[in-house]
Design a protein around this motif. Structure first.
Motif, PDB file in Angstrom:
ATOM      1  N   THR A 104       0.836  -1.215   0.000  1.00 16.13           N
ATOM      2  CA  THR A 104       0.000   0.000   0.000  1.00 16.13           C
ATOM      3  C   THR A 104       0.864   1.255   0.000  1.00 16.13           C
ATOM      4  O   THR A 104       0.399   2.343  -0.348  1.00 16.13           O
ATOM      5  N   THR A 105       2.143   1.093   0.378  1.00 18.08           N
ATOM      6  CA  THR A 105       3.043   2.260   0.405  1.00 18.08           C
ATOM      7  C   THR A 105       3.868   2.350  -0.876  1.00 18.08           C
ATOM      8  O   THR A 105       4.707   3.231  -1.016  1.00 18.08           O
ATOM      9  N   ALA A 106       3.649   1.428  -1.819  1.00 19.20           N
ATOM     10  CA  ALA A 106       4.522   1.341  -2.995  1.00 19.20           C
ATOM     11  C   ALA A 106       4.140   2.355  -4.066  1.00 19.20           C
ATOM     12  O   ALA A 106       2.977   2.750  -4.200  1.00 19.20           O
ATOM     13  N   THR A 107       5.135   2.760  -4.811  1.00 20.82           N
ATOM     14  CA  THR A 107       4.932   3.590  -5.993  1.00 20.82           C
ATOM     15  C   THR A 107       5.678   2.935  -7.140  1.00 20.82           C
ATOM     16  O   THR A 107       6.817   2.511  -6.975  1.00 20.82           O
ATOM     17  N   THR A 108       5.039   2.812  -8.291  1.00 21.17           N
ATOM     18  CA  THR A 108       5.698   2.232  -9.454  1.00 21.17           C
ATOM     19  C   THR A 108       6.002   3.341 -10.449  1.00 21.17           C
ATOM     20  O   THR A 108       5.141   4.181 -10.734  1.00 21.17           O
ATOM     21  N   VAL A 109       7.229   3.351 -10.913  1.00 20.12           N
ATOM     22  CA  VAL A 109       7.677   4.416 -11.822  1.00 20.12           C
ATOM     23  C   VAL A 109       7.963   3.858 -13.202  1.00 20.12           C
ATOM     24  O   VAL A 109       8.592   2.802 -13.331  1.00 20.12           O
ATOM     25  N   ARG A 110       7.506   4.506 -14.241  1.00 27.26           N
ATOM     26  CA  ARG A 110       7.886   4.208 -15.618  1.00 27.26           C
ATOM     27  C   ARG A 110       8.216   5.499 -16.347  1.00 27.26           C
ATOM     28  O   ARG A 110       7.617   6.530 -16.025  1.00 27.26           O
ATOM     29  N   THR A 159       4.002   7.878 -12.687  1.00 33.12           N
ATOM     30  CA  THR A 159       3.995   7.124 -11.434  1.00 33.12           C
ATOM     31  C   THR A 159       2.610   6.556 -11.214  1.00 33.12           C
ATOM     32  O   THR A 159       1.603   7.176 -11.550  1.00 33.12           O
ATOM     33  N   THR A 160       2.588   5.329 -10.690  1.00 28.08           N
ATOM     34  CA  THR A 160       1.305   4.744 -10.316  1.00 28.08           C
ATOM     35  C   THR A 160       1.369   4.309  -8.869  1.00 28.08           C
ATOM     36  O   THR A 160       2.423   3.974  -8.343  1.00 28.08           O
ATOM     37  N   ASP A 161       0.217   4.314  -8.276  1.00 30.51           N
ATOM     38  CA  ASP A 161       0.094   3.926  -6.878  1.00 30.51           C
ATOM     39  C   ASP A 161       0.129   2.401  -6.793  1.00 30.51           C
ATOM     40  O   ASP A 161      -0.563   1.724  -7.540  1.00 30.51           O
ATOM     41  N   GLY A 162       0.971   1.904  -5.919  1.00 33.50           N
ATOM     42  CA  GLY A 162       0.949   0.467  -5.652  1.00 33.50           C
ATOM     43  C   GLY A 162       1.898  -0.321  -6.539  1.00 33.50           C
ATOM     44  O   GLY A 162       2.596   0.249  -7.381  1.00 33.50           O
TER      45      GLY A 162
END
Lengths: 116, 412
Positions: A52-58, A66-69
């Motif tokens: 729940t604290t993750a951020t995904t970067v592309r 950035t996307t949540d999760g």
């Protein structure tokens, strides 16, 4: 060789743990970590905050997205890791089998790439 | 010396030569490439000159030199000398010893590496067939019913994994041995099965594969004495292989158990198999699948003829097997044994019930077993259909011809 031991577990099961369960898990991990520090195999290791604290970067077309999760929805989530020194895969498998999370989750072993 | 004869030597010697080379040069891929170069050199030289007295030693020595050349070129190419290649170079300077025990250990190391549990089961078998048994990639591909390209890819990936993941080239330590051994035995039995009844092609049997499997099991029995599963598997393979001469005519036609001339069976091998079954059954512990299957083979070996075989005990032993390691093959064999005790109708009921549960889906010997039972029941039309289905399900020519003979006997 160096191996990354990635610990996957079900977060929803983890959140159900009560205080006693958490204390037991923490003690088990403490004992395991101490054992591989003393045997000289430990290089690094950490637990991770939940997904729940993750951020995904592309980066696409030069733009940071950035996307949540986490990237994908899976039954088990990455919960922590150890970076270890081991003579071969058998030694790494033996160590991975002693990680407390191997009992209810799973541990993926990946050899660390060597750059020559 | 013809190229066919040379090819045969390569087949026979690949496993042991490669096993020793991997130890000498310390790298699976390098050893394999070097051995291929040695084969090329042999193809060039042997037809023109006299054959070396010890072809394997010749191949190992030539391949070792090729590997040293390669390492030297690599070292010259890169400035730094990685520790591993340096060590390999030092090791490679040692002349390979022709010591039987050391060569056996090399072979075992190679087997345990190929059968490492971090490989999927089919990868373990493919690697073992390719490297230990010396089949070509095309032959391994045929055994798996996949294309050669796909099999080559699978083998390359597996060998990459050995190197990159650090899969050890050694026999596991005592405590891990039991579990690892189980995997190795499964692979050896699969190799034997392919030798006993080939998956496809012109020849029913591939005695070289059967022999290789038996040889490997003997090695394991010597290294790990007193293991029921090893003795059981060795006994099972010896007893089955002992019937080899009776299992086909000189023309390559299948002769079924009921029509075999038992005088053609290899009595010395049967004696050895029977002794091993006794030893396996006397060792303490719960019933073990290979030993029970060997006990069944022993009952066949002891029987004076097909009719006077102890079918009741055989059916009982299959029931034990169904409890400890159930499978479609065991179900079918159990039904076949029941047909000799209670008649074919009862056996057909068993099979049809199983089929209804979906327990035999896609199992290629199913129509053949049904066809035989239907024929014995005099249900000719249904038998015909089943033989046609059996024929369509197999890729093995002698089996197709057997079904064709049965169809001819049944009439139009």
């Amino acid at each position: 060789m160096q191996y990354l031991l990635m610990i996957y577990r079900s977060e929803s099961e983890f959140f159900k743990l009560n205080d006693a369960g958490l204390a037991k898990l923490s003690a088990d991990y403490g004992a395991f970590t101490q054992s591989i520090i003393q045997s000289g195999h430990f290089k690094a290791g950490d637990g991770l905050q939940p997904t729940t604290t993750a951020t995904t970067v592309r980066v696409r077309d030069g733009k940071i997205l950035t996307t949540d999760g986490p990237f994908a929805e899976t039954r088990e989530q990455l919960a922590g890791y150890y970076l270890v020194d081991a003579k071969d895969l058998d030694a790494a498998i033996e160590m991975a089998s002693r990680i407390p999370g191997a009992k209810d989750g799973s541990v993926e072993i990946r050899p660390v790439m060597i750059y020559k | 010396m013809t190229s066919a004869e040379i090819e045969k030597i390569f087949r026979d010697e690949t496993g042991r030569a490669l096993a020793t080379l991997i130890r000498l040069v310390g790298d699976f891929d390098l050893a394999e490439d070097a051995l291929q170069e040695a084969f090329a050199a042999a193809l060039e030289r042997w037809p023109r000159t006299e054959m070396p007295a010890n072809p394997r030693a010749w191949l190992v020595s030539v391949a070792r030199n090729k590997a040293i050349d390669r390492i030297r070129r690599q070292i010259a190419f890169r400035e730094k000398q990685p520790e591993l290649t340096h060590e390999a170079l030092l090791d490679a300077e040692i002349v390979p010893e022709e010591n039987g025990a050391a060569l056996d250990d090399d072979m075992l190391r190679l087997i345990f590496t190929c059968c490492h549990p971090s490989f999927a089961a089919e990868v373990q078998v493919a690697l073992t067939l390719r490297t230990v048994c010396g089949l070509t990639t095309a032959q391994v591909a045929r055994a798996f019913l996949v294309g050669e390209e796909a099999m080559a890819q699978r083998l390359v990936r597996a060998k990459q994994k050995i190197r990159l993941a650090g899969i050890p080239y050694e026999v596991p330590e005592r405590e891990a041995l039991g579990l690892r051994l189980r995997g190795v035995l499964a692979v050896i039995y699969l190799v034997f099965t392919e030798g006993y009844v080939a998956t496809s092609g012109e020849a029913l049997m591939r005695p070289d594969l059967a022999r290789e499997a038996i040889r490997l099991a003997r090695l394991l029995d010597a290294l790990m004495p007193g293991r029921r599963e090893v003795k059981g598997l060795l006994a099972l393979m010896l007893l089955h292989d002992a019937r080899r001469a009776g299992r086909q005519t000189e023309g390559g036609e299948i002769v079924l158990l009921e029509e075999q001339d038992r005088a053609l069976w290899d009595q010395a091998q049967i004696t050895e198999g029977l002794r091993l079954v006794e030893e396996a059954l006397q060792l303490p512990g719960r019933p073990e699948a290979y030993a029970v299957q060997a006990a069944i083979a022993a009952l066949h070996a002891r029987a004076p003829n097909f009719q006077d075989t102890d079918w009741k005990q055989i059916a009982g032993l299959y029931e034990v097997l169904l409890r400890i390691s159930p499978s479609a093959v065991i179900e079918l064999n159990h039904a076949a044994a029941v047909s000799m005790v209670d008649g074919p109708a009862r056996a057909l009921d068993l099979i049809d019930a199983l089929q209804a549960r979906g327990g035999l889906d896609g199992y290629e010997l199913l129509p053949a077993v049904r066809a035989d039972l239907l024929r014995r029941l005099g249900r000719d039309r249904a038998a015909r259909e089943a033989y046609l289905a059996a024929s369509a399900a197999t890729q093995l020519e002698p089996l197709r011809r057997l079904y064709a003979r049965r169809l001819a006997e049944l009439g139009p």
